[in-house]
Scaffold this motif. Structure first.
Motif, PDB file in Angstrom:
ATOM      1  N   PRO A   1     -27.244  -9.230-105.558  1.00 51.67           N
ATOM      2  CA  PRO A   1     -28.389  -8.103-106.196  1.00 51.67           C
ATOM      3  C   PRO A   1     -29.774  -8.888-106.045  1.00 51.67           C
ATOM      4  O   PRO A   1     -29.776  -9.987-106.294  1.00 51.67           O
ATOM      5  CB  PRO A   1     -27.936  -8.276-107.767  1.00 51.67           C
ATOM      6  N   GLY A   2     -30.495  -8.001-105.429  1.00 50.90           N
ATOM      7  CA  GLY A   2     -31.981  -8.381-105.543  1.00 50.90           C
ATOM      8  C   GLY A   2     -32.317  -8.725-104.197  1.00 50.90           C
ATOM      9  O   GLY A   2     -33.440  -9.307-104.022  1.00 50.90           O
ATOM     10  N   ALA A   3     -31.315  -9.127-103.284  1.00 54.75           N
ATOM     11  CA  ALA A   3     -31.622  -9.734-102.012  1.00 54.75           C
ATOM     12  C   ALA A   3     -32.473  -8.763-101.162  1.00 54.75           C
ATOM     13  O   ALA A   3     -33.511  -9.210-100.478  1.00 54.75           O
ATOM     14  CB  ALA A   3     -30.217  -9.949-101.318  1.00 54.75           C
ATOM     15  N   VAL A   4     -32.400  -7.606-101.137  1.00 55.97           N
ATOM     16  CA  VAL A   4     -33.121  -6.557-100.422  1.00 55.97           C
ATOM     17  C   VAL A   4     -34.528  -6.617-100.878  1.00 55.97           C
ATOM     18  O   VAL A   4     -35.508  -6.763-100.304  1.00 55.97           O
ATOM     19  CB  VAL A   4     -32.354  -5.243-100.532  1.00 55.97           C
ATOM     20  N   GLU A   5     -34.716  -6.557-102.190  1.00 57.71           N
ATOM     21  CA  GLU A   5     -35.977  -6.450-102.875  1.00 57.71           C
ATOM     22  C   GLU A   5     -36.739  -7.732-102.438  1.00 57.71           C
ATOM     23  O   GLU A   5     -37.916  -7.831-102.198  1.00 57.71           O
ATOM     24  CB  GLU A   5     -36.159  -6.333-104.190  1.00 57.71           C
ATOM     25  N   MET A   6     -36.067  -8.717-102.611  1.00 66.69           N
ATOM     26  CA  MET A   6     -36.555 -10.269-102.099  1.00 66.69           C
ATOM     27  C   MET A   6     -37.311 -10.270-100.867  1.00 66.69           C
ATOM     28  O   MET A   6     -38.278 -10.874-100.569  1.00 66.69           O
ATOM     29  CB  MET A   6     -35.505 -11.391-102.620  1.00 66.69           C
ATOM     30  N   SER A   7     -36.402  -9.743 -99.772  1.00 67.50           N
ATOM     31  CA  SER A   7     -36.694  -9.662 -98.283  1.00 67.50           C
ATOM     32  C   SER A   7     -38.182  -8.922 -98.385  1.00 67.50           C
ATOM     33  O   SER A   7     -38.907  -9.270 -97.294  1.00 67.50           O
ATOM     34  CB  SER A   7     -35.563  -9.165 -97.610  1.00 67.50           C
ATOM     35  N   ARG A   8     -38.062  -7.999 -99.232  1.00 69.76           N
ATOM     36  CA  ARG A   8     -39.657  -7.271 -98.884  1.00 69.76           C
ATOM     37  C   ARG A   8     -40.892  -8.050 -99.507  1.00 69.76           C
ATOM     38  O   ARG A   8     -41.962  -8.000 -99.077  1.00 69.76           O
ATOM     39  CB  ARG A   8     -39.694  -5.844 -99.652  1.00 69.76           C
ATOM     40  N   LYS A   9     -40.491  -8.537-100.584  1.00 71.25           N
ATOM     41  CA  LYS A   9     -41.352  -9.131-101.481  1.00 71.25           C
ATOM     42  C   LYS A   9     -42.006 -10.704-100.761  1.00 71.25           C
ATOM     43  O   LYS A   9     -42.958 -11.239-100.753  1.00 71.25           O
ATOM     44  CB  LYS A   9     -41.166  -9.567-102.902  1.00 71.25           C
ATOM     45  N   SER A  10     -40.913 -11.435-100.292  1.00 72.73           N
ATOM     46  CA  SER A  10     -41.254 -12.669 -99.855  1.00 72.73           C
ATOM     47  C   SER A  10     -39.958 -12.813 -98.635  1.00 72.73           C
ATOM     48  O   SER A  10     -38.895 -13.539 -99.069  1.00 72.73           O
ATOM     49  CB  SER A  10     -40.858 -13.733-100.919  1.00 72.73           C
TER      50      SER A  10
ATOM     51  N   SER B   1     -24.181 -22.691-103.517  1.00 76.82           N
ATOM     52  CA  SER B   1     -24.634 -21.342-104.130  1.00 76.82           C
ATOM     53  C   SER B   1     -25.594 -21.384-105.273  1.00 76.82           C
ATOM     54  O   SER B   1     -26.682 -20.426-105.027  1.00 76.82           O
ATOM     55  CB  SER B   1     -23.351 -20.638-104.563  1.00 76.82           C
ATOM     56  N   ASN B   2     -25.531 -22.300-106.149  1.00 77.00           N
ATOM     57  CA  ASN B   2     -26.625 -22.479-107.205  1.00 77.00           C
ATOM     58  C   ASN B   2     -27.929 -22.826-106.693  1.00 77.00           C
ATOM     59  O   ASN B   2     -28.957 -22.283-107.156  1.00 77.00           O
ATOM     60  CB  ASN B   2     -26.111 -23.331-108.051  1.00 77.00           C
TER      61      ASN B   2
ATOM     62  N   ARG C   1     -33.702 -17.526-104.838  1.00 75.87           N
ATOM     63  CA  ARG C   1     -33.727 -16.189-105.009  1.00 75.87           C
ATOM     64  C   ARG C   1     -34.330 -15.892-106.252  1.00 75.87           C
ATOM     65  O   ARG C   1     -34.320 -14.532-106.693  1.00 75.87           O
ATOM     66  CB  ARG C   1     -32.429 -15.531-104.718  1.00 75.87           C
ATOM     67  N   GLY C   2     -34.744 -16.778-107.076  1.00 78.06           N
ATOM     68  CA  GLY C   2     -35.105 -16.639-108.406  1.00 78.06           C
ATOM     69  C   GLY C   2     -34.221 -16.355-109.618  1.00 78.06           C
ATOM     70  O   GLY C   2     -34.489 -15.711-110.504  1.00 78.06           O
ATOM     71  N   VAL C   3     -32.729 -16.839-109.156  1.00 76.78           N
ATOM     72  CA  VAL C   3     -31.781 -16.365-110.157  1.00 76.78           C
ATOM     73  C   VAL C   3     -31.134 -17.827-110.512  1.00 76.78           C
ATOM     74  O   VAL C   3     -30.899 -18.757-109.531  1.00 76.78           O
ATOM     75  CB  VAL C   3     -30.527 -15.567-109.526  1.00 76.78           C
ATOM     76  N   TRP C   4     -30.701 -17.986-111.628  1.00 76.00           N
ATOM     77  CA  TRP C   4     -29.802 -19.000-112.223  1.00 76.00           C
ATOM     78  C   TRP C   4     -28.809 -18.758-113.008  1.00 76.00           C
ATOM     79  O   TRP C   4     -28.718 -18.174-113.988  1.00 76.00           O
ATOM     80  CB  TRP C   4     -30.895 -19.964-113.221  1.00 76.00           C
ATOM     81  N   LYS C   5     -27.545 -18.708-112.507  1.00 71.60           N
ATOM     82  CA  LYS C   5     -26.105 -18.625-112.957  1.00 71.60           C
ATOM     83  C   LYS C   5     -25.362 -19.669-112.823  1.00 71.60           C
ATOM     84  O   LYS C   5     -24.577 -20.008-112.210  1.00 71.60           O
ATOM     85  CB  LYS C   5     -25.457 -17.244-112.432  1.00 71.60           C
TER      86      LYS C   5
END
Length: 298
Positions: free
Chosen positions: A41-50, A163-164, A170-174
């Motif tokens: 989730p959010g990988a495509v948006e991240m590729s455009r932003k950064s 993975s963490n 990617r700006g995600v922390w799970k």
């Protein structure tokens, strides 16, 4: 006749183990690895932003196992990036999957029949990496069984184990998705495989390395292709683990959890239904009536 068949199988296994993985199998490995990144989730948006952060995540997906193995062995973690051809190939795959016009490359490689071929080829690379990791650790630590198993394991599933850290890029922390807590099939299979290769390397398993690579690769291909084709997350090891783990490690006790849950439920019930205010006494009622009459008279 049986001896001839065994000799032919040995020759097949030796020929299979000698097949180079670069560039054909490595390309398939990079394609599947970057595909899994794009599914996040959010990988495509991240590729455009950064785009640079996206590229770093893709490199971790492609070379994370080498980085982690280098850290364990005290080698420079960036050492594998000296292989310019591999890095350029992985970068090209990343660019085509994320930025190809009309998403044509992604649509082609994610088409299920084509994807299954790439998944099978990726497992060939995975098993070679496990075998190479155990062999490399054995060369450094001849009697270090646990070192061999650790290096072989991270070589086979280093991307999942990191993975963490990749999520942080990617700006995600799970933290609840820690691979140690919830092992996926490739991670478990890599762990069991590295035990087999360690036993073979230390001559406790009477089988040649070529034969072990061949048979374990066939097992991984069949399992991973079937799981990908059926979109299944069930582990083939589950029936054996469900039988063995309760015997050696005991079953999870739910008594304490249920008691804690009942206590919390009772507490929440008390909070949601507060006790009614105490009823006023007869003297307080009479006093209030006298005050109202006096006020009315004024």
């Amino acid at each position: 006749m049986e001896l001839a068949g065994a000799l032919q199988l040995g020759e097949l296994a030796a020929a299979f183990a000698a097949v180079p993985v670069f560039p054909l199998f490595d390309t398939a490995y990079f394609i599947v690895s970057v595909l899994y990144l794009k599914y996040e989730p959010g990988a495509v948006e991240m590729s455009r932003k950064s785009p640079f952060a996206s590229w770093l995540c893709a490199m971790l997906h492609c070379f994370g196992s080498y980085i982690l193995a280098g850290l364990l062995l005290g080698e420079p973690p960036i050492d594998y990036f000296s292989h310019n051809s591999s890095v350029i190939l992985a970068t090209a795959v990343w660019y085509l999957i994320f930025f190809c016009p009309m998403n044509l490359f992604y649509k082609c490689v994610s088409f299920l029949p084509v994807k299954l071929i790439f998944v099978a080829m990726k497992e060939v690379v995975r098993v070679r990496k496990i075998a190479a990791g155990v062999h490399h650790a054995h060369h450094r630590y001849h009697h270090g069984w646990f070192v061999m198993m650790a290096v072989g394991w991270v070589k086979g599933s280093g991307v999942a184990l990191m993975s963490n850290f990749e999520q942080l890029l990617r700006g995600v922390w799970k933290p609840e998705t820690n691979e140690i807590l919830h092992m996926s099939f490739p991670t478990k299979a890599s762990l069991y495989g590295t035990v087999l290769f360690t036993l073979q390397q230390t001559h406790w398993l009477p089988i040649s390395e070529a034969n072990l690579i061949f048979f374990f690769t066939m097992f991984m291909i069949v399992c991973k292709v079937f799981m990908t084709a059926t979109h299944s997350h069930a582990s083939p090891f589950a029936p054996v683990e469900n039988f063995i783990c309760p015997v050696f490690f005991g079953s999870v006790s739910s008594g304490h959890t249920n008691h804690h849950h009942d206590h919390q439920h009772g507490a929440s019930h008390e909070v949601s239904h507060p006790p009614p205010p105490p009823a006023k006494s007869k003297e307080e009622l009479n006093e209030g009536t006298r005050k109202r009459k006096a006020k009315k008279a004024e």
